[in-house]
Design a protein around this motif. Structure first.
Motif, PDB file in Angstrom:
ATOM      1  N   GLN A 217      42.173  84.649  56.135  1.00  0.00           N
ATOM      2  CA  GLN A 217      43.061  84.061  55.136  1.00  0.00           C
ATOM      3  C   GLN A 217      42.194  83.611  53.955  1.00  0.00           C
ATOM      4  O   GLN A 217      41.511  82.596  54.017  1.00  0.00           O
ATOM      5  CB  GLN A 217      43.810  82.871  55.737  1.00  0.00           C
ATOM      6  CG  GLN A 217      44.680  82.119  54.754  1.00  0.00           C
ATOM      7  CD  GLN A 217      45.643  83.015  53.992  1.00  0.00           C
ATOM      8  OE1 GLN A 217      45.374  83.376  52.850  1.00  0.00           O
ATOM      9  NE2 GLN A 217      46.738  83.391  54.651  1.00  0.00           N
ATOM     10  N   ILE A 218      42.212  84.383  52.881  1.00  0.00           N
ATOM     11  CA  ILE A 218      41.281  84.132  51.782  1.00  0.00           C
ATOM     12  C   ILE A 218      41.688  82.948  50.911  1.00  0.00           C
ATOM     13  O   ILE A 218      40.908  82.510  50.060  1.00  0.00           O
ATOM     14  CB  ILE A 218      41.109  85.393  50.903  1.00  0.00           C
ATOM     15  CG1 ILE A 218      42.441  85.797  50.274  1.00  0.00           C
ATOM     16  CG2 ILE A 218      40.520  86.526  51.709  1.00  0.00           C
ATOM     17  CD1 ILE A 218      42.303  86.983  49.320  1.00  0.00           C
ATOM     18  N   ASP A 219      42.876  82.395  51.120  1.00  0.00           N
ATOM     19  CA  ASP A 219      43.275  81.230  50.327  1.00  0.00           C
ATOM     20  C   ASP A 219      42.400  80.010  50.614  1.00  0.00           C
ATOM     21  O   ASP A 219      42.364  79.076  49.813  1.00  0.00           O
ATOM     22  CB  ASP A 219      44.742  80.888  50.595  1.00  0.00           C
ATOM     23  CG  ASP A 219      45.684  81.834  49.878  1.00  0.00           C
ATOM     24  OD1 ASP A 219      46.173  81.472  48.800  1.00  0.00           O
ATOM     25  OD2 ASP A 219      45.906  82.946  50.397  1.00  0.00           O
ATOM     26  N   TRP A 220      41.691  80.004  51.749  1.00  0.00           N
ATOM     27  CA  TRP A 220      40.741  78.930  52.000  1.00  0.00           C
ATOM     28  C   TRP A 220      39.680  78.861  50.909  1.00  0.00           C
ATOM     29  O   TRP A 220      39.147  77.786  50.607  1.00  0.00           O
ATOM     30  CB  TRP A 220      40.057  79.137  53.355  1.00  0.00           C
ATOM     31  CG  TRP A 220      40.907  78.817  54.532  1.00  0.00           C
ATOM     32  CD1 TRP A 220      41.566  79.707  55.347  1.00  0.00           C
ATOM     33  CD2 TRP A 220      41.208  77.522  55.061  1.00  0.00           C
ATOM     34  NE1 TRP A 220      42.262  79.041  56.336  1.00  0.00           N
ATOM     35  CE2 TRP A 220      42.046  77.698  56.183  1.00  0.00           C
ATOM     36  CE3 TRP A 220      40.846  76.228  54.690  1.00  0.00           C
ATOM     37  CZ2 TRP A 220      42.523  76.629  56.934  1.00  0.00           C
ATOM     38  CZ3 TRP A 220      41.315  75.157  55.446  1.00  0.00           C
ATOM     39  CH2 TRP A 220      42.142  75.359  56.548  1.00  0.00           C
ATOM     40  N   LEU A 221      39.376  80.002  50.326  1.00  0.00           N
ATOM     41  CA  LEU A 221      38.308  80.071  49.321  1.00  0.00           C
ATOM     42  C   LEU A 221      38.731  79.470  47.983  1.00  0.00           C
ATOM     43  O   LEU A 221      37.893  79.337  47.086  1.00  0.00           O
ATOM     44  CB  LEU A 221      37.882  81.527  49.120  1.00  0.00           C
ATOM     45  CG  LEU A 221      37.296  82.217  50.348  1.00  0.00           C
ATOM     46  CD1 LEU A 221      37.139  83.714  50.090  1.00  0.00           C
ATOM     47  CD2 LEU A 221      35.967  81.598  50.734  1.00  0.00           C
ATOM     48  N   LEU A 222      39.996  79.122  47.827  1.00  0.00           N
ATOM     49  CA  LEU A 222      40.475  78.536  46.574  1.00  0.00           C
ATOM     50  C   LEU A 222      40.317  77.020  46.553  1.00  0.00           C
ATOM     51  O   LEU A 222      40.420  76.407  45.484  1.00  0.00           O
ATOM     52  CB  LEU A 222      41.942  78.915  46.345  1.00  0.00           C
ATOM     53  CG  LEU A 222      42.222  80.413  46.275  1.00  0.00           C
ATOM     54  CD1 LEU A 222      43.708  80.664  46.050  1.00  0.00           C
ATOM     55  CD2 LEU A 222      41.395  81.088  45.200  1.00  0.00           C
ATOM     56  N   TRP A 223      40.119  76.391  47.696  1.00  0.00           N
ATOM     57  CA  TRP A 223      39.801  74.970  47.802  1.00  0.00           C
ATOM     58  C   TRP A 223      40.862  74.078  47.138  1.00  0.00           C
ATOM     59  O   TRP A 223      40.524  73.051  46.555  1.00  0.00           O
ATOM     60  CB  TRP A 223      38.443  74.669  47.158  1.00  0.00           C
ATOM     61  CG  TRP A 223      37.275  75.346  47.794  1.00  0.00           C
ATOM     62  CD1 TRP A 223      36.983  76.679  47.771  1.00  0.00           C
ATOM     63  CD2 TRP A 223      36.231  74.725  48.561  1.00  0.00           C
ATOM     64  NE1 TRP A 223      35.826  76.928  48.459  1.00  0.00           N
ATOM     65  CE2 TRP A 223      35.326  75.748  48.950  1.00  0.00           C
ATOM     66  CE3 TRP A 223      35.944  73.415  48.921  1.00  0.00           C
ATOM     67  CZ2 TRP A 223      34.178  75.504  49.701  1.00  0.00           C
ATOM     68  CZ3 TRP A 223      34.805  73.162  49.663  1.00  0.00           C
ATOM     69  CH2 TRP A 223      33.937  74.198  50.054  1.00  0.00           C
ATOM     70  N   LYS A 224      42.131  74.421  47.229  1.00  0.00           N
ATOM     71  CA  LYS A 224      43.106  73.605  46.507  1.00  0.00           C
ATOM     72  C   LYS A 224      44.336  73.222  47.320  1.00  0.00           C
ATOM     73  O   LYS A 224      45.042  72.294  46.951  1.00  0.00           O
ATOM     74  CB  LYS A 224      43.553  74.307  45.222  1.00  0.00           C
ATOM     75  CG  LYS A 224      44.309  75.609  45.431  1.00  0.00           C
ATOM     76  CD  LYS A 224      44.682  76.221  44.077  1.00  0.00           C
ATOM     77  CE  LYS A 224      45.487  77.500  44.234  1.00  0.00           C
ATOM     78  NZ  LYS A 224      45.835  78.088  42.920  1.00  0.00           N
ATOM     79  N   GLN A 225      44.636  73.911  48.438  1.00  0.00           N
ATOM     80  CA  GLN A 225      45.824  73.565  49.214  1.00  0.00           C
ATOM     81  C   GLN A 225      45.509  72.505  50.265  1.00  0.00           C
ATOM     82  O   GLN A 225      44.371  72.364  50.711  1.00  0.00           O
ATOM     83  CB  GLN A 225      46.393  74.813  49.912  1.00  0.00           C
ATOM     84  CG  GLN A 225      47.011  75.812  48.965  1.00  0.00           C
ATOM     85  CD  GLN A 225      46.124  77.033  48.784  1.00  0.00           C
ATOM     86  OE1 GLN A 225      44.912  76.968  48.998  1.00  0.00           O
ATOM     87  NE2 GLN A 225      46.727  78.134  48.380  1.00  0.00           N
ATOM     88  N   ARG A 226      46.555  71.770  50.656  1.00  0.00           N
ATOM     89  CA  ARG A 226      46.434  70.925  51.844  1.00  0.00           C
ATOM     90  C   ARG A 226      46.241  71.820  53.060  1.00  0.00           C
ATOM     91  O   ARG A 226      46.692  72.956  53.086  1.00  0.00           O
ATOM     92  CB  ARG A 226      47.698  70.080  52.060  1.00  0.00           C
ATOM     93  CG  ARG A 226      47.924  68.975  51.076  1.00  0.00           C
ATOM     94  CD  ARG A 226      48.992  67.998  51.616  1.00  0.00           C
ATOM     95  NE  ARG A 226      50.030  68.662  52.393  1.00  0.00           N
ATOM     96  CZ  ARG A 226      51.142  69.177  51.901  1.00  0.00           C
ATOM     97  NH1 ARG A 226      51.371  69.126  50.588  1.00  0.00           N
ATOM     98  NH2 ARG A 226      52.034  69.737  52.689  1.00  0.00           N
ATOM     99  N   TYR A 227      45.604  71.275  54.068  1.00  0.00           N
ATOM    100  CA  TYR A 227      45.349  72.072  55.264  1.00  0.00           C
ATOM    101  C   TYR A 227      46.636  72.542  55.936  1.00  0.00           C
ATOM    102  O   TYR A 227      46.701  73.663  56.459  1.00  0.00           O
ATOM    103  CB  TYR A 227      44.523  71.271  56.276  1.00  0.00           C
ATOM    104  CG  TYR A 227      43.166  70.831  55.783  1.00  0.00           C
ATOM    105  CD1 TYR A 227      42.413  71.627  54.931  1.00  0.00           C
ATOM    106  CD2 TYR A 227      42.629  69.607  56.178  1.00  0.00           C
ATOM    107  CE1 TYR A 227      41.164  71.220  54.481  1.00  0.00           C
ATOM    108  CE2 TYR A 227      41.379  69.188  55.748  1.00  0.00           C
ATOM    109  CZ  TYR A 227      40.650  69.999  54.892  1.00  0.00           C
ATOM    110  OH  TYR A 227      39.421  69.590  54.454  1.00  0.00           O
ATOM    111  N   ASP A 228      47.671  71.683  55.932  1.00  0.00           N
ATOM    112  CA  ASP A 228      48.920  72.047  56.621  1.00  0.00           C
ATOM    113  C   ASP A 228      49.893  72.799  55.719  1.00  0.00           C
ATOM    114  O   ASP A 228      51.016  73.097  56.119  1.00  0.00           O
ATOM    115  CB  ASP A 228      49.593  70.793  57.187  1.00  0.00           C
ATOM    116  CG  ASP A 228      49.979  69.781  56.104  1.00  0.00           C
ATOM    117  OD1 ASP A 228      49.592  69.987  54.926  1.00  0.00           O
ATOM    118  OD2 ASP A 228      50.651  68.778  56.430  1.00  0.00           O
ATOM    119  N   GLU A 229      49.469  73.096  54.519  1.00  0.00           N
ATOM    120  CA  GLU A 229      50.341  73.772  53.552  1.00  0.00           C
ATOM    121  C   GLU A 229      50.231  75.280  53.700  1.00  0.00           C
ATOM    122  O   GLU A 229      49.172  75.813  54.037  1.00  0.00           O
ATOM    123  CB  GLU A 229      49.914  73.345  52.137  1.00  0.00           C
ATOM    124  CG  GLU A 229      50.781  73.865  51.005  1.00  0.00           C
ATOM    125  CD  GLU A 229      50.283  73.382  49.657  1.00  0.00           C
ATOM    126  OE1 GLU A 229      50.930  73.729  48.647  1.00  0.00           O
ATOM    127  OE2 GLU A 229      49.260  72.671  49.608  1.00  0.00           O
TER     128      GLU A 229
END
Length: 370
Positions: A217-229
């Motif tokens: 899941q590459i959205d981890w690399l954006l560093w902007k969402q909550r973990y549960d989002e």
């Protein structure tokens, strides 16, 4: 990293640019432009691996260098003027214009969200916030530990995207570590054994990303969402563990890349001194090609050939945007002098320390000054 050394306690006069740092800026800027260009092809395995590899350390690399160059920030009048002219004004200009361009084609955002950066300008906002908070990291007893805890915990709560605060707090440890880097620590990275290991580390990371990233899941690399989002959907423990892993990987690959940066002055040194213009301008080109011509969608049918062509074009564009003619044309736009806005700064007398400085005892220098 060894025990922290005291940060400088005085501002310093403008010095000659350091070739090593400008070389580092040059190489990481190439990664920035390539990474932003490949964003359009992340559904393709041939691009996804390279994209993930770049995004795992290119911003940590840039941020750590930014922290190092900001280590003498004291908040004096000269430095405040510099922040306004090179961060605040460019932020307002770039964010407003990019949002207007995007709204012209897509209708969004409406209304304009000038304090919620949508893309490139987040880094200008981050530099502004990090620079202003530098005195805090001077005062804390355990600044690096504190910054890591903030980064891990921020994903647990809802933080509004005002000035990209989630990303600012997430990437914070790289800035704070940069503040505590020294020239000697950078020089240690040039050890031949460390360089050999760095080649192996970066090469292995690229191979792993290229082989396995299709399931990540590459959205981890954006560093902007909550973990549960969505789309992360992680528990608190899973989220903090993943963030800790990204921090560790970011530091490892950043130091590996820094060890391979050339120390000598070359053509990349001059180009690296103009990365500011490249960073701000390349986004306009990508957005225009995407929204006006649907270029990336049309190219995607060519698969791997499109990825290679886009990468090559990104390299050419990045180098062109770092040339002197570009800086001459856009310096008045992105780095205005704004003499009309500020009061004149009086020159300090020989016996009176300037604002933000600490008087030196006779025959001694403040701790931490090189």
């Amino acid at each position: 990293m060894s025990a922290l050394e005291p940060l400088p306690v005085t501002t310093s006069p403008t010095k000659e640019r350091v070739a090593y740092l400008d070389n580092a800026r040059y190489w990481v800027m190439l990664l920035v432009v390539i990474g932003h260009s490949l964003t359009q092809f992340t559904d393709m395995d041939s691009a996804r691996g390279v994209y993930v590899w770049i995004y795992s350390f290119h911003m940590p690399f840039f941020i750590l260098i930014s922290g190092y160059t900001a280590r003498r920030y004291m908040g004096d009048a000269r430095q405040v003027r510099r922040i306004v002219s090179t961060l605040v004004v460019p932020y307002l200009l770039v964010e407003t214009s990019l949002q207007l361009i995007t709204r012209h084609y897509t209708g969004e955002p409406s209304p304009l969200l000038l304090l919620s950066p949508q893309w490139l300008a987040w880094f200008l906002a981050a530099l502004f916030v990090w620079r202003l908070t530098t005195p805090i990291w001077r005062a804390l007893r355990y600044p690096i530990t504190t910054s890591i805890l903030i980064s891990l915990l921020v994903g647990l709560i809802e933080v509004p995207n005002v000035l990209a605060l989630p990303k600012i707090l997430g990437f914070l440890p790289f800035y704070v570590v940069g503040l505590h880097m020294t020239r000697e620590r950078f020089e240690r990275l040039a050890d031949p054994r460390i360089r050999a290991a760095s080649v192996a580390v970066l090469g292995s990371a690229l191979l792993i990303c290229y082989t396995y990233s299709k399931n990540w899941q590459i959205d981890w690399l954006l560093w902007k969402q909550r973990y549960d989002e969505d789309p992360l959907g992680a528990t608190a423990i899973e989220g903090m563990s993943q963030r800790a892993e990204l921090l560790a990987i970011g530091f490892l690959l950043t130091f590996a890349a820094l060890s391979l940066v050339p120390r000598r002055r070359s053509i990349t040194t001059a180009l690296g001194g103009r990365t500011f213009y490249c960073y701000l301008l390349h986004g306009y080109l990508i957005i225009f090609l995407k929204l006006q011509f649907d270029l990336f969608d049309d190219m995607s049918r060519f698969g791997f050939a499109a990825v290679v062509a886009t990468t090559f074009a990104a390299l050419v564009v990045a180098n062109l945007l770092m040339t002197k003619p570009v800086s001459v044309v856009f310096r008045p736009v992105f780095e205005p002098k704004l003499t009309w806005l500020f009061r004149d700064i009086p020159k300090p007398s020989p016996t009176t320390p300037s604002a933000g400085q600490t008087p030196e005892p006779t025959g001694k220098r403040p701790a931490g000054t090189p």
